[in-house]
Structure formats: structure tokens, C-alpha cells
Design an enzyme around this catalytic site. Sequence first.
Site, PDB file in Angstrom:
ATOM      1  N   GLU A  80       0.793  -1.240   0.000  1.00  0.00           N
ATOM      2  CA  GLU A  80       0.000   0.000   0.000  1.00  0.00           C
ATOM      3  C   GLU A  80       0.824   1.288   0.000  1.00  0.00           C
ATOM      4  OE1 GLU A  80      -2.653  -0.560   3.345  1.00  0.00           O
ATOM      5  OE2 GLU A  80      -3.736  -2.149   2.312  1.00  0.00           O
TER       6      GLU A  80
ATOM      7  N   GLU B 289      -6.095 -10.375  -2.396  1.00  0.00           N
ATOM      8  CA  GLU B 289      -6.915 -10.295  -1.176  1.00  0.00           C
ATOM      9  C   GLU B 289      -8.407 -10.183  -1.505  1.00  0.00           C
ATOM     10  OE1 GLU B 289      -5.458  -7.311   1.569  1.00  0.00           O
ATOM     11  OE2 GLU B 289      -3.369  -7.766   1.123  1.00  0.00           O
TER      12      GLU B 289
HETATM   13  C1  XIL Z   1      -5.982  -7.026   7.934  1.00  0.00           C
HETATM   14  C2  XIL Z   1      -6.312  -8.291   8.695  1.00  0.00           C
HETATM   15  O1  XIL Z   1      -7.312  -8.992   8.005  1.00  0.00           O
HETATM   16  C3  XIL Z   1      -6.763  -7.963  10.078  1.00  0.00           C
HETATM   17  O2  XIL Z   1      -7.010  -9.143  10.806  1.00  0.00           O
HETATM   18  C4  XIL Z   1      -5.683  -7.112  10.745  1.00  0.00           C
HETATM   19  O3  XIL Z   1      -6.084  -6.742  11.986  1.00  0.00           O
HETATM   20  C5  XIL Z   1      -5.421  -5.869   9.927  1.00  0.00           C
HETATM   21  O4  XIL Z   1      -5.035  -6.249   8.643  1.00  0.00           O
HETATM   22  N1  XIL Z   1      -5.059  -4.997   3.358  1.00  0.00           N
HETATM   23  C6  XIL Z   1      -3.983  -5.758   3.731  1.00  0.00           C
HETATM   24  C7  XIL Z   1      -4.136  -6.733   4.840  1.00  0.00           C
HETATM   25  O5  XIL Z   1      -2.948  -5.725   3.067  1.00  0.00           O
HETATM   26  O6  XIL Z   1      -2.930  -6.924   5.545  1.00  0.00           O
HETATM   27  C8  XIL Z   1      -5.218  -6.324   5.790  1.00  0.00           C
HETATM   28  O7  XIL Z   1      -5.402  -7.370   6.714  1.00  0.00           O
HETATM   29  C9  XIL Z   1      -6.507  -6.036   5.045  1.00  0.00           C
HETATM   30  C10 XIL Z   1      -6.309  -4.898   4.080  1.00  0.00           C
END
Ligand code: XIL
Length: 375
Positions: free
Chosen positions: A168, A284
Site C-alpha cells: 500500500e 486479497e
Molecule cells: C488485515 C487483517 O485482516 C486484520 O485481521 C488485521 O487486523 C489488519 O489487517 N489490506 C492488507 C491486509 O494488506 O494486511 C489487511 O489485513 C486487510 C487490508
Amino acid sequence: MTPLRRRSLLAAPAALLPLARALAAAGPDAPEPDAPVPETPGLAAHAAARRRFYGSALYEDALAADPGLLAHVRAECGMLVGEYSFKWASLQPQPGVFRFATAETLMAFAAANRQRVRGHTLVWHEANPQWLLDRLAPATGERLLTGYIAAVAGHFRGRLVHWDVVNEPIHPEDGPPFGLRDTPWLRALGPGYLDLAFHACAAADPGALRMINEFGVDYAIDWQQRRRDKLLELLAHLLARGVPVQAVGLQAHLDAGERALNQTVLARFVADIASLGLKVVVTELDVRDDGLPADIAVRDAAVAAHARAWLDAVLANPAVLGVLSWGLSDRRSWLDQRFPRADGLPQRPLPLDASLRRKPLWSAIAAALAGAPAP
Ligand code: XIL
């Protein structure tokens, strides 16, 4: 064997009576028991038939506490990614103290099932331990960054298929340079933090595909168009400087209520990434439904159709290596914290429902994978 139905439980054999009583006592709103793993091929097999992969994020507590979910993860996933255990706050909670145990539990589970594992993530503006934020400064930044990557990527050397080296990095609203997000790393080291991170990862684990992973590049709306433009600009700059970035992760946190899904725009974006010589991974995938009515059939159909349209446009490009969803079952999704529905109902963003039954989204992913061209 026919599945157990509640109305047939009155006639259940004696051995099943405790289960029958428990279900009767639980009433109509009680959670359904876990669905058995279907005998038909899982998403990993559908993906492999097109020489792609399918996998999902796994929340690490499941490794000890959710055998029902794990059985389906085994059957559906060819690749896993830890939801938290490969992040800095988890791996190095104190200076000089590395804790690999949880990540290694996930590695062992994956190895036992012949699943590959991707690393998520080395550099991010979230999930950093407080001690790191306290120490991070221009004078200390490079050593902290490269030392951590050497230790962590070195620890897993040869065992991970990908690393999200930087997660990100784009946030054009923060202003120049390059649309980069204003993070502790940018403040300490300037844009060169990306160069340092990619070179350090290449040195520590040359075999893992080195990626930038980004969200908010999915729709034909102005702020997402700016993010796509800036990401492409950043990639071109990095490659021109010889920074060894190899692939882009499209997070694909989708929104079933968003109307500006434009397959032409999406396909062009993926083609632009591929034309730089980079691979693409959908990292994701999940589909929020908090803009939709409560009705489950309505939501499930909309989520599936939305994901199908997005995936069809993206998977049409042979540079796209595979798809992971951010979880496998609705029984647990980060979206219930991040974007809770106003009516308090749980979101239904993932391929399996909360009792591990395949949903329309499962079929949409299977169909989209089946339509992918030869790589
Ligand atoms: C999220 C997890 O799902 C949560 O459990 C944690 O508390 C925070 O992070 N983008 C990403 C992931 O790259 O690492 C994130 O994951 C969701 C958004």
C-alpha cells in the site's frame, strides 16, 4: 449418505440422539453445523487446470481452534497467506527479538498439505511495533529496514513463493512525490525506501517473487484512476532505476454496491502493468455487501456477479498468475470490523458461508478461473 436434516432427527438412531437433542435445543437460529468437504474438485484444482493458483488468507487462530475450516482450506487452497503472522509487529515484537513460531505453524500446515505460502508483508505503514516507530529516523532508517528484511526474508529463504515487499505505498492525496503515501518510511528515508526494500529482499531470498501490493485500483472513479496512474508511474520509475520489482498484487477488496466497475478500464490497467514486464496476482479478494439489502439470496447473487465481472476482466490477461481471497469462509472476515453493516448482520464476502457451504461466489471464482487464457 444423505445430509442430516432436522426433521429426520426424530427418527435418528440412538448414537445420534445427543446430537439430535443439541440441535433441537438450539432452535432455528442456532448456527448450522460445519458442512462436510465436498467430493467435487476445489478451487485450487479449477485454477490448476488453467495453470493458475487459488488460495486464501488464513487467520492464525484457526490453526489451533478451527479444524472444520482447516479441512476446507486443505481442499480448496493451493496457496496460503497469513493474515497477521508475517507482519512486522508479529515477527519482531521487541528490538532484537524475532518470533517465528506462529508463522512457522502456518508453514508446517501448508507443507503438510503441499500448499505454497506467500509472504505478507515486509514494509507497510500498519502493523508496525511501537519500538520501531519510536526509533525510525533518517539516521537509523536504512539499517532498521535492511536489517529486518535480511533477517526475515533470510529466515524464510527458499520457502515462500512471493513477498509483498511493500504494501500500500500509494496515496496521491498526501501530495508529491510520485503519489506516495506519507508513511514513517517515506518520512525517514524518502522514496528511496522502496529501492532499499526491494534490493534487500532480492539479496535475502532471490527466489521469492517481489511484489508491490495495492488496494483501491478497481473502479472507474476519479480517486481510483489517480491511484492507478500513480502506481503505474511509480513502477516505471522503479524499473528505470533498476529496482528489482517483479509483480503487482491487486488486493481486490471489492464492493458489490459500487456501480463503476468498468471491464475496459480494468483490462487496460492490467495490460499496462503487464507491458512493463511485470506479473499480476489477485491477492486479497473479498466483496463487501454493506450497501445491499439484508436478503441473503440477493446479496450472494450480487456479490458473485460483481466478482465475476471483475475477475473476468482481470484474468483475461495471461500475466495474471492466480487469485487469493482474504479468507475462505464468511465465518470470519476483517470486513465485519472494518465496514460493519448498519443492520448488524455479518457480511457475506467470501467463497464459503459461515457453515462452510459453497456460495454463488465460489462458483463465480471457479467459472472465472475456467475462462482464463493459457498463460
Ligand atoms: C488485515 C487483517 O485482516 C486484520 O485481521 C488485521 O487486523 C489488519 O489487517 N489490506 C492488507 C491486509 O494488506 O494486511 C489487511 O489485513 C486487510 C487490508
